[in-house]
Design a protein around this motif. Structure first.
Motif, PDB file in Angstrom:
ATOM      1  N   MET A 176       0.911  -1.133  -0.173  1.00 37.36           N
ATOM      2  CA  MET A 176       0.135   0.043   0.230  1.00 37.36           C
ATOM      3  C   MET A 176       0.775   1.232  -0.009  1.00 37.36           C
ATOM      4  O   MET A 176       2.097   1.218   0.452  1.00 37.36           O
ATOM      5  N   PHE A 177       0.369   2.256  -0.515  1.00 39.52           N
ATOM      6  CA  PHE A 177       1.148   3.689  -0.433  1.00 39.52           C
ATOM      7  C   PHE A 177       0.150   4.738  -0.458  1.00 39.52           C
ATOM      8  O   PHE A 177      -0.903   4.645  -0.898  1.00 39.52           O
ATOM      9  N   PHE A 178       0.499   5.756   0.534  1.00 35.62           N
ATOM     10  CA  PHE A 178      -0.311   6.838   0.694  1.00 35.62           C
ATOM     11  C   PHE A 178      -0.133   7.661  -0.557  1.00 35.62           C
ATOM     12  O   PHE A 178       0.847   8.022  -1.295  1.00 35.62           O
ATOM     13  N   LYS A 179      -1.289   7.962  -1.139  1.00 35.42           N
ATOM     14  CA  LYS A 179      -1.162   8.972  -2.290  1.00 35.42           C
ATOM     15  C   LYS A 179      -1.406  10.351  -1.851  1.00 35.42           C
ATOM     16  O   LYS A 179      -1.845  10.703  -0.763  1.00 35.42           O
ATOM     17  N   ALA A 180      -0.859  11.391  -2.597  1.00 35.27           N
ATOM     18  CA  ALA A 180      -0.951  12.785  -1.933  1.00 35.27           C
ATOM     19  C   ALA A 180      -2.167  13.329  -1.593  1.00 35.27           C
ATOM     20  O   ALA A 180      -2.553  14.115  -0.520  1.00 35.27           O
ATOM     21  N   LYS A 181      -3.579  12.404  -2.164  1.00 37.27           N
ATOM     22  CA  LYS A 181      -4.890  12.977  -1.648  1.00 37.27           C
ATOM     23  C   LYS A 181      -5.058  12.495  -0.207  1.00 37.27           C
ATOM     24  O   LYS A 181      -5.947  12.899   0.406  1.00 37.27           O
ATOM     25  N   ASP A 182      -4.259  11.808   0.166  1.00 40.54           N
ATOM     26  CA  ASP A 182      -4.232  11.242   1.695  1.00 40.54           C
ATOM     27  C   ASP A 182      -3.510  12.175   2.816  1.00 40.54           C
ATOM     28  O   ASP A 182      -3.627  11.971   3.976  1.00 40.54           O
ATOM     29  N   ILE A 183      -3.073  12.896   2.204  1.00 39.77           N
ATOM     30  CA  ILE A 183      -2.215  14.075   3.096  1.00 39.77           C
ATOM     31  C   ILE A 183      -2.875  15.339   3.529  1.00 39.77           C
ATOM     32  O   ILE A 183      -3.358  15.994   2.340  1.00 39.77           O
ATOM     33  N   ASP A 184      -2.970  15.876   4.654  1.00 32.06           N
ATOM     34  CA  ASP A 184      -3.394  16.945   5.036  1.00 32.06           C
ATOM     35  C   ASP A 184      -2.286  17.927   5.380  1.00 32.06           C
ATOM     36  O   ASP A 184      -1.113  17.473   5.549  1.00 32.06           O
ATOM     37  N   LEU A 185      -2.648  18.937   5.135  1.00 35.01           N
ATOM     38  CA  LEU A 185      -1.437  20.322   5.439  1.00 35.01           C
ATOM     39  C   LEU A 185      -2.163  20.963   6.607  1.00 35.01           C
ATOM     40  O   LEU A 185      -3.198  21.396   6.384  1.00 35.01           O
ATOM     41  N   LYS A 186      -1.359  21.082   7.583  1.00 32.71           N
ATOM     42  CA  LYS A 186      -1.762  22.024   8.754  1.00 32.71           C
ATOM     43  C   LYS A 186      -0.997  23.496   8.853  1.00 32.71           C
ATOM     44  O   LYS A 186       0.319  23.188   8.823  1.00 32.71           O
ATOM     45  N   CYS A 187      -1.595  24.332   8.803  1.00 37.24           N
ATOM     46  CA  CYS A 187      -1.023  25.636   8.829  1.00 37.24           C
ATOM     47  C   CYS A 187      -0.546  25.821  10.189  1.00 37.24           C
ATOM     48  O   CYS A 187      -1.155  25.550  11.177  1.00 37.24           O
ATOM     49  N   THR A 188       1.036  26.080  10.236  1.00 34.84           N
ATOM     50  CA  THR A 188       1.596  26.308  11.628  1.00 34.84           C
ATOM     51  C   THR A 188       1.277  27.749  12.408  1.00 34.84           C
ATOM     52  O   THR A 188       1.381  27.995  13.481  1.00 34.84           O
ATOM     53  N   HIS A 189       0.548  28.595  11.608  1.00 38.73           N
ATOM     54  CA  HIS A 189       0.092  29.958  12.180  1.00 38.73           C
ATOM     55  C   HIS A 189      -1.296  29.751  12.616  1.00 38.73           C
ATOM     56  O   HIS A 189      -1.468  30.229  13.890  1.00 38.73           O
ATOM     57  N   CYS A 190      -2.416  29.193  12.003  1.00 39.66           N
ATOM     58  CA  CYS A 190      -3.661  29.176  12.321  1.00 39.66           C
ATOM     59  C   CYS A 190      -4.212  27.785  12.832  1.00 39.66           C
ATOM     60  O   CYS A 190      -5.350  27.698  13.064  1.00 39.66           O
ATOM     61  N   SER A 191      -3.568  26.998  12.466  1.00 44.13           N
ATOM     62  CA  SER A 191      -4.147  25.381  12.643  1.00 44.13           C
ATOM     63  C   SER A 191      -4.919  25.070  11.489  1.00 44.13           C
ATOM     64  O   SER A 191      -5.507  23.947  11.684  1.00 44.13           O
ATOM     65  N   ALA A 235       2.879  18.967   6.998  1.00 44.59           N
ATOM     66  CA  ALA A 235       2.139  17.655   6.211  1.00 44.59           C
ATOM     67  C   ALA A 235       1.623  16.783   7.447  1.00 44.59           C
ATOM     68  O   ALA A 235       2.482  16.469   8.167  1.00 44.59           O
ATOM     69  N   GLU A 236       0.608  16.240   7.360  1.00 47.02           N
ATOM     70  CA  GLU A 236      -0.020  15.448   8.258  1.00 47.02           C
ATOM     71  C   GLU A 236      -0.475  13.981   7.699  1.00 47.02           C
ATOM     72  O   GLU A 236      -1.169  14.307   6.785  1.00 47.02           O
ATOM     73  N   TYR A 237      -0.014  12.977   8.010  1.00 46.04           N
ATOM     74  CA  TYR A 237      -0.468  11.791   7.481  1.00 46.04           C
ATOM     75  C   TYR A 237      -1.158  10.907   8.359  1.00 46.04           C
ATOM     76  O   TYR A 237      -0.838  10.864   9.704  1.00 46.04           O
ATOM     77  N   ASP A 238      -1.882  10.145   7.861  1.00 42.67           N
ATOM     78  CA  ASP A 238      -2.268   9.154   8.704  1.00 42.67           C
ATOM     79  C   ASP A 238      -1.638   7.648   8.878  1.00 42.67           C
ATOM     80  O   ASP A 238      -1.429   6.956   8.087  1.00 42.67           O
ATOM     81  N   LEU A 239      -0.966   7.930   9.937  1.00 43.59           N
ATOM     82  CA  LEU A 239       0.351   6.911  10.177  1.00 43.59           C
ATOM     83  C   LEU A 239      -0.184   5.478  10.434  1.00 43.59           C
ATOM     84  O   LEU A 239       0.575   4.481  10.539  1.00 43.59           O
ATOM     85  N   GLU A 240      -1.309   5.558  11.159  1.00 46.42           N
ATOM     86  CA  GLU A 240      -2.040   4.248  11.908  1.00 46.42           C
ATOM     87  C   GLU A 240      -1.953   3.246  10.740  1.00 46.42           C
ATOM     88  O   GLU A 240      -1.621   2.069  10.792  1.00 46.42           O
ATOM     89  N   GLU A 241      -2.473   3.616   9.556  1.00 47.92           N
ATOM     90  CA  GLU A 241      -2.928   2.755   8.351  1.00 47.92           C
ATOM     91  C   GLU A 241      -1.589   2.225   7.889  1.00 47.92           C
ATOM     92  O   GLU A 241      -1.302   1.116   7.444  1.00 47.92           O
ATOM     93  N   LEU A 242      -0.447   2.989   7.846  1.00 46.34           N
ATOM     94  CA  LEU A 242       0.764   2.833   7.419  1.00 46.34           C
ATOM     95  C   LEU A 242       1.605   1.668   8.274  1.00 46.34           C
ATOM     96  O   LEU A 242       2.020   0.752   7.997  1.00 46.34           O
ATOM     97  N   VAL A 243       1.570   1.928   9.851  1.00 48.99           N
ATOM     98  CA  VAL A 243       2.086   1.278  10.684  1.00 48.99           C
ATOM     99  C   VAL A 243       1.276  -0.164  10.714  1.00 48.99           C
ATOM    100  O   VAL A 243       2.141  -1.168  10.808  1.00 48.99           O
TER     101      VAL A 243
END
Ligand code: ZN
Length: 109
Positions: free
Chosen positions: A1-16, A38-46
């Motif tokens: 399995m591999f994460f596609k970019a669509k599975d990645i969220d981006l969190k703003c370090t200024h306003c969250s 970048a924030e990943y759902d690492l549970e699935e990867l683990v």
């Protein structure tokens, strides 16, 4: 399995603010902040056998492609970056009291 970019969220370090990663997103749509983490759902990867697969992959930065913002594995461009050596810095280690000091030589990238 591999994460596609669509599975990645981006969190703003200024306003969250959290937004889905998209090719063109380089600023926060809420505040215009330019540092997006970048924030990943690492549970699935683990729970996949990802770690086992790493040792069988080509030794380069791209072996970790699940954690990189890729949309298509077929579009990887590489100059062989990554896999830089660890150098045992014996004399410097002795100077600061460490027997096992290693320095990652990133100059070779
Ligand atoms: Zn923001």
């Amino acid at each position: 399995m591999f994460f596609k970019a669509k599975d990645i969220d981006l969190k703003c370090t200024h306003c969250s603010e959290i937004t889905a990663y998209q090719k063109a997103s380089i600023v926060c749509p809420h505040c215009g902040g330019t540092i997006l983490q970048a924030e990943y759902d690492l549970e699935e990867l683990v729970h996949s056998h990802w770690k086992d697969q790493l040792s069988t992959r080509y030794p380069s930065l791209w072996r970790y492609h699940e954690l990189l913002p890729l949309f298509d594995l077929n579009h990887i461009v590489t100059l062989g970056e990554g896999w830089t050596p660890l150098i045992h810095a014996q004399r410097f280690g002795k100077l600061i009291g460490l027997d096992h000091l290693y320095i990652k030589d990133e100059r070779q990238n």
